[in-house]
Design an enzyme around this catalytic site. Structure first.
Site, short mmCIF file in Angstrom:
data_model
loop_
_atom_site.label_atom_id
_atom_site.label_comp_id
_atom_site.label_asym_id
_atom_site.label_seq_id
_atom_site.Cartn_x
_atom_site.Cartn_y
_atom_site.Cartn_z
N ARG A 31 32.58 27.77 51.50
CA ARG A 31 31.31 28.09 50.83
C ARG A 31 30.38 26.89 50.86
NH1 ARG A 31 33.52 31.65 45.68
NH2 ARG A 31 34.77 33.00 47.00
N SER A 34 30.97 35.24 47.05
CA SER A 34 31.44 35.89 45.85
C SER A 34 30.47 35.88 44.68
CB SER A 34 32.78 35.27 45.45
OG SER A 34 33.38 36.02 44.45
N HIS A 35 30.80 35.12 43.63
CA HIS A 35 29.99 35.12 42.42
C HIS A 35 28.90 34.05 42.47
CE1 HIS A 35 33.32 32.37 42.23
NE2 HIS A 35 32.63 31.63 41.40
N ASP A 68 31.08 41.27 40.42
CA ASP A 68 30.43 40.11 41.03
C ASP A 68 29.85 40.50 42.40
OD1 ASP A 68 32.77 40.29 42.50
OD2 ASP A 68 33.05 38.12 42.65
N ASP A 95 30.69 40.25 45.56
CA ASP A 95 31.51 40.94 46.56
C ASP A 95 32.43 41.99 45.93
OD1 ASP A 95 33.05 38.93 45.37
OD2 ASP A 95 34.31 38.68 47.13
N ASP A 126 34.89 42.03 43.85
CA ASP A 126 36.32 41.91 43.56
C ASP A 126 36.57 41.54 42.10
OD1 ASP A 126 35.35 39.33 43.91
OD2 ASP A 126 36.98 38.66 45.24
N ARG A 127 35.52 41.10 41.39
CA ARG A 127 35.70 40.77 39.97
C ARG A 127 35.22 41.91 39.08
NH1 ARG A 127 34.47 34.48 38.75
NH2 ARG A 127 35.51 33.65 40.59
N THR A 136 46.01 29.26 41.05
CA THR A 136 44.73 29.96 41.09
C THR A 136 44.39 30.40 42.52
OG1 THR A 136 43.91 28.78 39.19
CG2 THR A 136 42.26 29.61 40.71
N GLU A 173 43.82 37.39 37.05
CA GLU A 173 43.41 36.02 36.76
C GLU A 173 42.43 36.04 35.60
OE1 GLU A 173 43.26 33.17 40.34
OE2 GLU A 173 42.00 34.84 40.90
N SER A 206 39.75 34.62 35.49
CA SER A 206 38.39 34.54 36.00
C SER A 206 37.84 35.92 36.37
CB SER A 206 38.37 33.63 37.22
OG SER A 206 39.34 34.08 38.16
N LYS A 210 41.77 41.13 44.76
CA LYS A 210 41.44 41.70 43.47
C LYS A 210 40.37 42.77 43.67
CE LYS A 210 38.57 37.68 42.30
NZ LYS A 210 38.94 36.52 43.14
#
Ligand code: VG1
Ligand code: CO
Length: 583
Positions: free
Chosen positions: A25, A124-125, A300, A302, A304-305, A368, A387, A389, A400
């Site tokens: 990233r 991601s986020h 988020d 992408d 996954d959260r 993690t 997780e 997060s 996830k």
């Protein structure tokens, strides 16, 4: 048919291309530097076994953030030049991280092929846009993130790279329309297949959950619902699933149009960044007008959260995975025959441990990052994991899954309310959590993030915390000076994980202070940021006495927070008097 040629380009290594917790990233401005993306993509191809490149089918898609469309065309041309036979792309380049994982595992292409890997284009986020973040992550044949052995090899390749291959004369593929584009190169036919991945994803979700019972819940006038995609890729799936399949009203969806810059926001589903949802659910500073929804959720960038909310009620992600595990067998058809085991990341609270113990389930604590769950799942040792997060998932894929988590909660609500939908009172999200605490006790939990701290200062702070661990009596003396009511530290270490499946060892996975009463303090440096360093402090305290489980968590944890700040000398090292984000 279009013919293309392969060009060999000379290049030189670029510093800093080490994949972090979840891929590489960096700022878009960094990714746009000449050869930056090319070097990383070629280094990835060079790290894979030849048969996973030559003649293979790979997926290239992501959360649609700024620079994705350019990156997709570059990767298609490099894939063609490296002998890949077919590239699958989500329409408009969109595919959520969980959808990619599912597509690798389940989908069969127009030519009968299966995919063996994927470049997922997401940070991601992290925010998106010309001055924000971009990211690339490689997933393997099992649908999960590349393990450390592979990411280490990719990084090693980036340090010695001197050439890459690209089919420069291959015309850009129109990724806005579904269909197959075929061409011919020196090594034979090459094709690009553009498709709508929500079709595959809906099919997968329908094979896991009882859509009929969720539909009944959503159509009850007593149950109201709100989903916030924060302008991430989840929006592309939310409409299909919640509105078209499950009958929710369109007005239940907010920020569900995917945008390259996430509407200027921070696509991180927590109480700080999901402002609009938080306000709608009555958790903001001012109370909104009218009836509050019974259930709220966010995703988020992408997808996954997930964040799960009830009316004026926040479910911590650590509680969420524990509650899903405790209720999965009765509420979700996919788990009807029982759970193979459960797992959480180390900093996640021990709420899941208590469920595992009570239900006599296999239990694992991993470092993690989702890549560590994959091995357990492939070996049939784990069904549900999570997780702290805001990541929750299961062995239906190897990532996830934000929408899966929402459907899991809706399934639990549907099951608990199956006989009461016509009755007086709905069993709410809050009721479910309170019942859980009454049965298993409550883990008060909070995380403090200090973002964009000077990297050197962060390193020194962590080193100091490690050296402090050599004398627990000094540690306990310091604790007594600030908060005499806090229990003694009985153990302190750096978390180390030995994978029970392949025996690989991961060291330095977080600094732990473990207290006599089961409380924990954990300190880690983030591996997903793109600027400076982010220090995370995870603070947890267990309360078994059901008369004491109803306190405000910041108030309950205040003594431990003071201890964490004192032990880490946070202000001294970083100059920060307050965290950037509290979750
Ligand atoms: C963070 C989270 C971690 C999560 C990772 C990827 O990593 O703490 O639990 O797996 O992000 O999530 P770190 O190293 O910054 O603490 V995502 O939604 O970026 O794929
Ligand atoms: Co994500």
């Amino acid at each position: 048919m279009v013919m293309f040629t392969v060009v060999r380009k000379e290049t030189t290594p670029i510093e800093g291309q080490k994949p972090g917790t979840s891929g590489l990233r960096k700022k878009v401005t960094v990714f746009k530097q000449p050869n930056y993306l090319h070097n990383f993509v070629q280094s990835t191809f060079n790290a894979l076994p030849a048969d996973k490149v030559k003649g293979a089918t790979i997926v290239v898609s992501g959360d649609g953030r700024y620079f994705s469309k350019d990156a997709i065309q570059i990767i298609i041309k490099m894939a063609a030049a490296n002998g890949v036979k077919c590239v699958w792309v989500g329409q408009n380049g969109l595919m959520s991280t969980p959808a990619v994982s599912g597509v690798i595992r389940e989908r069969t292409g127009a030519d009968g092929s299966k995919a063996t890997g994927a470049f997922i284009l997401t940070a991601s986020h992290n925010p998106g846009g010309p001055h924000e973040d971009f990211g690339v992550k490689y997933n393997m044949e099992n649908g999960g993130p590349a393990p450390e052995a592979v990411t280490d090899k990719i990084f090693a390749n980036t340090k010695i790279i001197n050439e890459y291959f690209i089919a420069e004369d291959l015309p850009d593929v129109d990724i806005s329309v579904t269909g197959v584009t075929c061409c011919n190169g020196p090594e034979g036919p090459f094709s690009v297949e553009v498709f709508d991945s929500s079709v595959d994803y809906v099919k997968l979700m329908k094979s896991i959950f009882d859509f009929e019972s969720i539909q009944k819940l959503l159509s009850s006038p007593k149950f109201t619902f709100c989903y916030d995609a924060l302008h991430g890729v989840a929006g592309a799936y939310a409409k299909r699933i919640f509105v078209e399949e499950l009958g929710a009203d369109e007005s239940s969806l907010i920020n569900c149009v995917p945008k390259e810059d996430f509407g200027g926001g921070h696509p991180d589903p927590n109480l700080t960044y999901a402002k609009e949802l938080v306000a709608r659910m009555g958790l903001g500073k001012s109370s909104p007008q009218g009836e509050l929804p019974e259930f709220g959720a966010a995703a988020d960038g992408d997808a996954d959260r997930n964040m799960i909310l009830g009316k004026r009620f926040f479910v911590t992600p650590s509680d969420s995975v524990a509650i899903i595990a405790a209720n999965a067998v009765q509420s979700i058809p996919y788990f009807a025959s029982g759970l193979k085991g459960v797992a959480r990341s180390m900093p996640t609270s021990a709420a899941l441990d208590v469920v595992a113990k009570n239900l006599n389930l296999k239990f694992f604590e991993v470092p993690t990052g989702w890549k560590f769950f994959g091995n357990l799942m492939d070996a049939g040792l784990c069904s549900v994991c999570g997780e702290e997060s805001f990541g929750t998932g299961s062995d239906h894929i190897r990532e996830k899954d934000g929408i899966w988590a929402v459907l899991a909660w809706l399934s639990i609500l549907a099951f608990r309310n199956k006989d009461s939908l016509d009755g007086e009172k709905l069993v709410t999200v809050e009721d479910i959590v309170l019942q859980h605490w009454a049965t298993y006790g409550r883990h008060y939990y909070t995380r403090y993030d200090y973002e964009n701290v000077d990297a050197g200062a962060a390193k020194e702070l962590m080193a100091q915390l490690v050296s402090l661990q050599s004398s627990l009596s000094d540690v306990n003396k310091m604790i007594k000076e600030v908060r005499p009511e806090v229990a003694d530290v009985v153990e302190a270490d750096e978390f180390e994980y030995k994978d029970p499946v392949d025996g690989s060892v991961s060291k330095h996975q977080g600094i732990r202070y473990l207290f006599a009463d089961g409380s924990r303090l954990v300190f880690r440096l983030s591996g997903t940021g793109s600027e400076g360093a982010t220090i995370r402090i995870y603070i947890e305290q267990y309360e078994k006495d059901s008369s004491k489980t109803g306190r405000d968590s910041q108030e309950a944890l205040a003594p431990l927070v003071d201890v964490a700040l004192k032990l880490s000398k946070m202000q001294e090292f970083t100059g920060r008097s307050a965290p950037t984000v509290i979750t």
